[in-house]
Design a protein around this motif. Structure first.
Motif, mmCIF file in Angstrom:
data_model
loop_
_atom_site.group_PDB
_atom_site.id
_atom_site.type_symbol
_atom_site.label_atom_id
_atom_site.label_comp_id
_atom_site.label_asym_id
_atom_site.label_seq_id
_atom_site.Cartn_x
_atom_site.Cartn_y
_atom_site.Cartn_z
ATOM 1 N N GLN A 104 53.232 8.849 37.851
ATOM 2 C CA GLN A 104 53.800 9.484 36.753
ATOM 3 C C GLN A 104 52.915 8.862 35.434
ATOM 4 N N GLY A 105 52.686 9.810 34.537
ATOM 5 C CA GLY A 105 52.343 9.450 33.109
ATOM 6 C C GLY A 105 53.138 9.995 32.216
ATOM 7 N N ASN A 106 52.975 9.203 30.951
ATOM 8 C CA ASN A 106 53.909 9.602 29.890
ATOM 9 C C ASN A 106 53.021 9.377 28.489
ATOM 10 N N GLY A 107 53.463 10.284 27.673
ATOM 11 C CA GLY A 107 52.739 10.267 26.052
ATOM 12 C C GLY A 107 51.487 10.922 26.154
ATOM 13 N N LEU A 108 51.230 11.496 25.091
ATOM 14 C CA LEU A 108 49.805 12.248 25.026
ATOM 15 C C LEU A 108 49.198 11.415 23.577
ATOM 16 N N PRO A 109 47.899 11.225 23.536
ATOM 17 C CA PRO A 109 47.141 11.706 24.728
ATOM 18 C C PRO A 109 47.242 10.690 26.031
ATOM 19 N N LEU A 110 46.905 11.098 27.154
ATOM 20 C CA LEU A 110 47.083 10.387 28.312
ATOM 21 C C LEU A 110 45.745 10.169 28.856
#
Length: 170
Positions: A104-110
């Motif tokens: 899982q990733g979070n926030g932009l930019p990633l």
């Protein structure tokens, strides 16, 4: 009697780059100027008008946009690079990895980097918008890049590189 004057000047040209927006433009940053009369005691005798002017210049974001928007970066040998960038005011749900992982990733930019497992069948990244926005995503392995795009609603950006069974990905 109080008078408030507000002046706004914005000097930004549209991006007419023919390279698909991959390079950061050298356009001027917007400038905002607010003009208001100085505060005067209401019971005092009328006096000369004094105007206070302050100007603020927005910080250029060209370098940050160049770092995230150029999804064609060469990945280090033996590494998979996953990127998601754009605008998602209501949020975005990002998942990336190989057929054997689901991170899982979070926030932009990633931007995330993983070691490539030669036994993996594919490497993928998905980014689901949570109610609106405009995002792009990419996965890069050994110079090969796949890209995706999603805009509006709950749409999903998806990019996937598949194993070509000879140790490479395409």
């Amino acid at each position: 009697m109080g008078v408030l004057l507000l002046g706004v000047g914005i000097g930004a040209a549209g991006n007419s780059s023919s390279d698909g927006g991959k390079k950061a433009s050298a356009e001027p940053a917007p400038t905002v100027t607010v003009t208001a009369p100085a505060q005067v005691d209401a019971e005092a005798e009328p006096a000369a008008t004094v105007t206070v002017t302050r100007t603020a210049t927005a910080t250029a974001k060209a370098k940050a946009e160049a770092d995230t928007a150029d999804s064609g970066d060469a990945a280090p040998s033996g590494k998979a690079v996953f990127k998601v960038w754009g605008s998602a005011p209501a949020g975005v749900d990002i998942t990336y990895g190989s057929d054997g992982t689901n991170l899982q990733g979070n926030g932009l930019p990633l931007k995330k980097t993983l070691s490539v497992d030669e036994g993996a069948l594919y490497y993928q990244v998905t980014a689901q918008l949570m109610g609106g926005g405009d995002v792009q995503c990419s996965v890069t392995i050994n110079g090969e890049t796949k890209k995706g795009h999603a805009q509006g609603g709950y749409n999903i950006c998806s990019a996937q590189l598949n194993s070509d069974f000879s140790g490479g990905f395409s």
